[in-house]
Scaffold this motif. Sequence first.
Motif, PDB file in Angstrom:
ATOM      1  N   MET A   1       0.837  -1.210   0.000  1.00 28.75           N
ATOM      2  CA  MET A   1       0.000   0.000   0.000  1.00 28.75           C
ATOM      3  C   MET A   1       0.869   1.256   0.000  1.00 28.75           C
ATOM      4  O   MET A   1       0.585   2.230  -0.703  1.00 28.75           O
ATOM      5  N   SER A   2       1.927   1.219   0.797  1.00 28.64           N
ATOM      6  CA  SER A   2       2.817   2.386   0.837  1.00 28.64           C
ATOM      7  C   SER A   2       3.545   2.573  -0.489  1.00 28.64           C
ATOM      8  O   SER A   2       3.741   3.710  -0.947  1.00 28.64           O
TER       9      SER A   2
ATOM     10  N   GLU B   1       3.653   5.794  -2.799  1.00 30.39           N
ATOM     11  CA  GLU B   1       4.905   6.444  -3.208  1.00 30.39           C
ATOM     12  C   GLU B   1       4.967   6.598  -4.725  1.00 30.39           C
ATOM     13  O   GLU B   1       5.474   7.603  -5.231  1.00 30.39           O
TER      14      GLU B   1
ATOM     15  N   LEU C   1       2.891   9.594  -5.490  1.00 31.71           N
ATOM     16  CA  LEU C   1       3.569  10.855  -5.159  1.00 31.71           C
ATOM     17  C   LEU C   1       4.800  11.080  -6.034  1.00 31.71           C
ATOM     18  O   LEU C   1       5.157  12.195  -6.347  1.00 31.71           O
TER      19      LEU C   1
ATOM     20  N   ARG D   1       8.156  10.850  -5.589  1.00 28.54           N
ATOM     21  CA  ARG D   1       9.205  11.758  -5.132  1.00 28.54           C
ATOM     22  C   ARG D   1      10.552  11.246  -5.638  1.00 28.54           C
ATOM     23  O   ARG D   1      10.729  10.032  -5.797  1.00 28.54           O
TER      24      ARG D   1
ATOM     25  N   GLU E   1      13.454  10.711  -4.386  1.00 28.84           N
ATOM     26  CA  GLU E   1      14.210   9.706  -3.633  1.00 28.84           C
ATOM     27  C   GLU E   1      13.593   8.319  -3.768  1.00 28.84           C
ATOM     28  O   GLU E   1      14.264   7.316  -3.606  1.00 28.84           O
TER      29      GLU E   1
ATOM     30  N   GLN F   1      14.518   3.805  -5.749  1.00 24.49           N
ATOM     31  CA  GLN F   1      14.152   2.460  -5.299  1.00 24.49           C
ATOM     32  C   GLN F   1      13.149   1.805  -6.235  1.00 24.49           C
ATOM     33  O   GLN F   1      12.701   0.692  -6.002  1.00 24.49           O
TER      34      GLN F   1
ATOM     35  N   LYS G   1      -5.709  19.031  -8.716  1.00 24.71           N
ATOM     36  CA  LYS G   1      -5.027  20.009  -7.857  1.00 24.71           C
ATOM     37  C   LYS G   1      -4.728  21.309  -8.611  1.00 24.71           C
ATOM     38  O   LYS G   1      -4.332  22.295  -8.017  1.00 24.71           O
TER      39      LYS G   1
ATOM     40  N   LEU H   1       1.870  18.999  -4.138  1.00 21.49           N
ATOM     41  CA  LEU H   1       0.858  19.058  -3.083  1.00 21.49           C
ATOM     42  C   LEU H   1       1.264  20.006  -1.959  1.00 21.49           C
ATOM     43  O   LEU H   1       0.412  20.552  -1.258  1.00 21.49           O
TER      44      LEU H   1
ATOM     45  N   GLY I   1      -7.077   2.252   4.995  1.00 22.92           N
ATOM     46  CA  GLY I   1      -5.634   2.346   5.175  1.00 22.92           C
ATOM     47  C   GLY I   1      -5.157   1.766   6.493  1.00 22.92           C
ATOM     48  O   GLY I   1      -5.964   1.417   7.373  1.00 22.92           O
ATOM     49  N   ILE I   2      -3.856   1.689   6.614  1.00 18.81           N
ATOM     50  CA  ILE I   2      -3.253   1.185   7.847  1.00 18.81           C
ATOM     51  C   ILE I   2      -2.947   2.363   8.777  1.00 18.81           C
ATOM     52  O   ILE I   2      -3.233   2.319   9.962  1.00 18.81           O
TER      53      ILE I   2
ATOM     54  N   TYR J   1      -7.838   4.884   0.794  1.00 16.69           N
ATOM     55  CA  TYR J   1      -6.866   5.374   1.763  1.00 16.69           C
ATOM     56  C   TYR J   1      -6.045   6.493   1.133  1.00 16.69           C
ATOM     57  O   TYR J   1      -5.883   6.557  -0.089  1.00 16.69           O
TER      58      TYR J   1
ATOM     59  N   PHE K   1      -0.473   6.929   4.639  1.00 19.85           N
ATOM     60  CA  PHE K   1       0.385   5.747   4.527  1.00 19.85           C
ATOM     61  C   PHE K   1       1.699   5.992   5.260  1.00 19.85           C
ATOM     62  O   PHE K   1       2.047   7.133   5.570  1.00 19.85           O
ATOM     63  N   SER K   2       2.381   4.911   5.505  1.00 16.80           N
ATOM     64  CA  SER K   2       3.673   4.986   6.176  1.00 16.80           C
ATOM     65  C   SER K   2       4.759   5.186   5.126  1.00 16.80           C
ATOM     66  O   SER K   2       4.923   4.370   4.220  1.00 16.80           O
ATOM     67  N   SER K   3       5.494   6.258   5.263  1.00 22.61           N
ATOM     68  CA  SER K   3       6.460   6.629   4.231  1.00 22.61           C
ATOM     69  C   SER K   3       7.565   5.593   4.060  1.00 22.61           C
ATOM     70  O   SER K   3       8.095   5.056   5.028  1.00 22.61           O
ATOM     71  N   LEU K   4       7.914   5.342   2.792  1.00 19.12           N
ATOM     72  CA  LEU K   4       9.053   4.473   2.479  1.00 19.12           C
ATOM     73  C   LEU K   4      10.288   5.299   2.141  1.00 19.12           C
ATOM     74  O   LEU K   4      11.360   4.750   1.922  1.00 19.12           O
ATOM     75  N   SER K   5      10.079   6.598   2.057  1.00 15.56           N
ATOM     76  CA  SER K   5      11.183   7.472   1.697  1.00 15.56           C
ATOM     77  C   SER K   5      12.325   7.353   2.706  1.00 15.56           C
ATOM     78  O   SER K   5      12.092   7.347   3.918  1.00 15.56           O
TER      79      SER K   5
ATOM     80  N   GLN L   1      14.405   9.452   3.591  1.00 18.37           N
ATOM     81  CA  GLN L   1      14.550  10.629   4.448  1.00 18.37           C
ATOM     82  C   GLN L   1      13.454  10.739   5.499  1.00 18.37           C
ATOM     83  O   GLN L   1      13.564  11.499   6.443  1.00 18.37           O
TER      84      GLN L   1
ATOM     85  N   GLU M   1       2.248   9.917   6.011  1.00 19.95           N
ATOM     86  CA  GLU M   1       2.159  10.920   4.943  1.00 19.95           C
ATOM     87  C   GLU M   1       0.831  10.776   4.211  1.00 19.95           C
ATOM     88  O   GLU M   1       0.101   9.798   4.406  1.00 19.95           O
ATOM     89  N   THR M   2       0.548  11.735   3.355  1.00 20.20           N
ATOM     90  CA  THR M   2      -0.706  11.696   2.596  1.00 20.20           C
ATOM     91  C   THR M   2      -0.440  11.835   1.106  1.00 20.20           C
ATOM     92  O   THR M   2       0.477  12.542   0.699  1.00 20.20           O
ATOM     93  N   THR M   3      -1.265  11.152   0.331  1.00 22.17           N
ATOM     94  CA  THR M   3      -1.189  11.305  -1.123  1.00 22.17           C
ATOM     95  C   THR M   3      -2.022  12.500  -1.582  1.00 22.17           C
ATOM     96  O   THR M   3      -1.979  12.866  -2.748  1.00 22.17           O
ATOM     97  N   GLY M   4      -2.813  13.061  -0.675  1.00 22.48           N
ATOM     98  CA  GLY M   4      -3.659  14.197  -1.042  1.00 22.48           C
ATOM     99  C   GLY M   4      -4.879  13.800  -1.840  1.00 22.48           C
ATOM    100  O   GLY M   4      -5.636  14.662  -2.294  1.00 22.48           O
TER     101      GLY M   4
END
Lengths: 255, 283
Positions: A10-11, A15, A18, A20, A22, A26, A55, A93, B71-72, B101, B104-108, B110, B116-119
């Motif tokens: 899900m994450s 990602e 989004l 991004r 960084e 991956q 947006k 965003l 979501g989680i 959802y 979510f829990s960021s994988l970034s 940093q 975080e949110t996807t908006g």
Amino acid sequence: MNSDEHSLTMSAVAELVLRRPEFDTQLDTDLSKLHLSAEDLRRLELFRGLICMIKHAFMWNRTPRIRKALKYSGSEIAFFSAYTRYTSLKDILEWDIDQRELAVLTFAQDASRLKSLGLAKAMGISGLAAHVLKANVPNNQSPPLLPMPLHLTCAYLRTNPSITTGFYDNDPRTSSWCNECQLKPGTVTVVYGVGEPIAIACESLARIVITSKEWVKASDIVNEFATPEFKSKVNLELLSSLVSHGIMHVEHRYA
Amino acid sequence: MAHSKNRKTLTSNPSIGLSYSESTRRIIAKTPSIVDHIEVSYELLEARPESWEHLQAHPLILHCASLSLAGIARPSEETLVSIRHWLNETNSPWLGEHIGYHLFSSLSAQNKGAIETTGYTLAPPMNATTVERTANQIEEAAKYFGCDILVENPPLYYTPPDSTLTQPEFINSILSSSNASFLLDLTHFKITSINCGFCPLHALGQLPLELIREIHISGIRQEQGIAWDDHSAVVPHDVLDLLAYVCNKTHVEAITLEYNLTSELSDSAIIEQVQAVRDLVRQ
């Protein structure tokens, strides 16, 4: 699939949406875990474009003709999807409306990039620019000769020189980001790009045409392209002099 | 439903409404009786509280995209308190929320692990794990807010990874595992049928139509070989046909036309659509 993998999936999709920078590093690894087909990946990237488009819904009011051109060419979602390949949705965003507008117009300005995406012809957009002529005044001095600071604002042009284009966005003197600028007594709309001399009507002082993406000296503009209408309203010699003597300079506002 | 507590009921049957937008504001200022209710999103009330002055005199339905029910990661207490505040202010008969959802829990690298949110709402993996989690979180939300939760089907543009259920199976499982009612977005459903290649009429028969309390309808745009949700376009005829079918099969309390994206759609075109829906449900 255990709960950790479920959470990771899900994450990872979020990602991808989004996108991004960084995460892009991956991407190959995480995509293989997602088991997304090429078609589903294409659809997901377009979905990101849909989010980005929503947006930017404010463009209906702030840059209505550009938005119409996108919509009627049937490439609106594709355009915004392409835009998010260069600018992460995560960043978008977090920006306010002014920042979003400037960034997306800057993207649209790059005709070569749009052409490579197969979008330029369909949209009829070949260039957009927003520049500000600013006075080079040291902070500790009062302005010298500054009868008419010029505000060179966002404009629109088509690749077809026979098309008469009007001013494509709001009156620059009333658009919010222009109001933030202190230099607004004189407003001039400028069109540039793709090597074609195309003039647009300007409701304020004058019209100027520049034929390449590179800014030319003000004196060249004056000598080669300035119209009688322009000459009658603007003290071109003064403008040229201000620029050539370094009293004023052209600043790329989006830079 | 177990969670109703002194909530306002909609007087018309079914109540026909518009989602709030600039055009809705103009339309109701001129002709307040054109709609029976107005749907307003919690997010809009938060972002533009000044909208409230145009809304408070009208029957309202509160819609939401902040609970991240599938979501989680969970919304903050501050968000929950704020939604509850607007539920009370609007006296909405229920709270509509998506089966989706955005948290979510960021994988970034940093920001790893941060919420975080996807908006924007994403469709979740359609499997047993998501069903169980979503049903539990619906129950928690209903208890916290003290009102009925209506869950809305999202449009599918791609197959969510890790899915093992079809969307009708997924929705059925969530609704049978919770006390939620169904907010059927017929435009989302039609979009999903186009993108996933199934017959919408046949698939409607697989859904728990008796649990529907509200229906959403809006426009569809086709681009890049995909059908997309478009709140700035008129409702297609085939979606109106689906609406007629559902209204014949079950009692629906509210129908909301979602035209809340700034567009060229004129106020008169929107009014015509409202009237067309009103005529359709009277038949």
